[in-house]
Design an enzyme around this catalytic site. Sequence first.
Site, PDB file in Angstrom:
ATOM      1  N   HIS A  20      17.295 -13.299  -7.394  1.00 25.95           N
ATOM      2  CA  HIS A  20      16.207 -14.252  -7.569  1.00 25.95           C
ATOM      3  C   HIS A  20      15.618 -14.639  -6.213  1.00 25.95           C
ATOM      4  CE1 HIS A  20      14.822 -18.423  -9.150  1.00 25.95           C
ATOM      5  NE2 HIS A  20      13.833 -17.548  -9.149  1.00 25.95           N
ATOM      6  N   ASP A  28       0.281   0.385   0.334  1.00 24.44           N
ATOM      7  CA  ASP A  28      -0.535   1.563   0.595  1.00 24.44           C
ATOM      8  C   ASP A  28       0.103   2.357   1.735  1.00 24.44           C
ATOM      9  OD1 ASP A  28      -1.307   0.315   3.051  1.00 24.44           O
ATOM     10  OD2 ASP A  28      -3.173  -0.436   2.186  1.00 24.44           O
ATOM     11  N   HIS A  99      -4.504 -11.064   5.022  1.00 17.99           N
ATOM     12  CA  HIS A  99      -3.701  -9.843   5.167  1.00 17.99           C
ATOM     13  C   HIS A  99      -2.629  -9.996   6.242  1.00 17.99           C
ATOM     14  CE1 HIS A  99      -2.687  -5.655   4.858  1.00 17.99           C
ATOM     15  NE2 HIS A  99      -2.980  -5.437   6.130  1.00 17.99           N
ATOM     16  N   ALA A 122      -4.421  -2.333  -0.404  1.00  9.78           N
ATOM     17  CA  ALA A 122      -3.727  -2.058  -1.669  1.00  9.78           C
ATOM     18  C   ALA A 122      -2.230  -2.305  -1.468  1.00  9.78           C
ATOM     19  CB  ALA A 122      -4.002  -0.628  -2.132  1.00  9.78           C
ATOM     20  N   ASN A 123      -1.867  -3.585  -1.443  1.00  6.68           N
ATOM     21  CA  ASN A 123      -0.496  -3.998  -1.227  1.00  6.68           C
ATOM     22  C   ASN A 123      -0.198  -5.192  -2.117  1.00  6.68           C
ATOM     23  OD1 ASN A 123      -0.023  -2.343   1.327  1.00  6.68           O
ATOM     24  ND2 ASN A 123      -1.767  -3.588   1.934  1.00  6.68           N
TER      25      ASN A 123
END
Length: 132
Positions: A20, A28, A99, A122-123
């Site tokens: 957890h 990417d 980012h 694209a992450n």
Amino acid sequence: MRDDGLWHPRLLHLIASLGHGDLLVVADAGLPVPPGVETVDLLWQRGEPRFLPVLAAVLGELVVEQATVAHEVTDPLLLAGFARQFTALGADRVERVPHERLKDLTRHARVVVRTGEATPYANAVLRAGVPF
């Protein structure tokens, strides 16, 4: 042999070992991976495998309590994919951060799963949850 879902033995082991609050990053091809963070490199050429199918496969194996993506995402297909795949989480559990902050989060990840995706930003950082 499994009938469905992920078949990658190491990735399955890593997902099953998450506790957890642990972080798993689906990335990417260009996201830098900090030293000491395990990487599962799935890429074999530019664009393969694509980010969204890998994200879907990981989400099919992992209970996620929160997802973090970059503010800078502008690609309409990627945004639609995030909306579709994170629907079950609810909007309040999907965080958008700069980012640079997302890259900082990767330092705390247990594993980064690198795809061949060449779409900028694209992450997704996934925080493991519990099924109860």
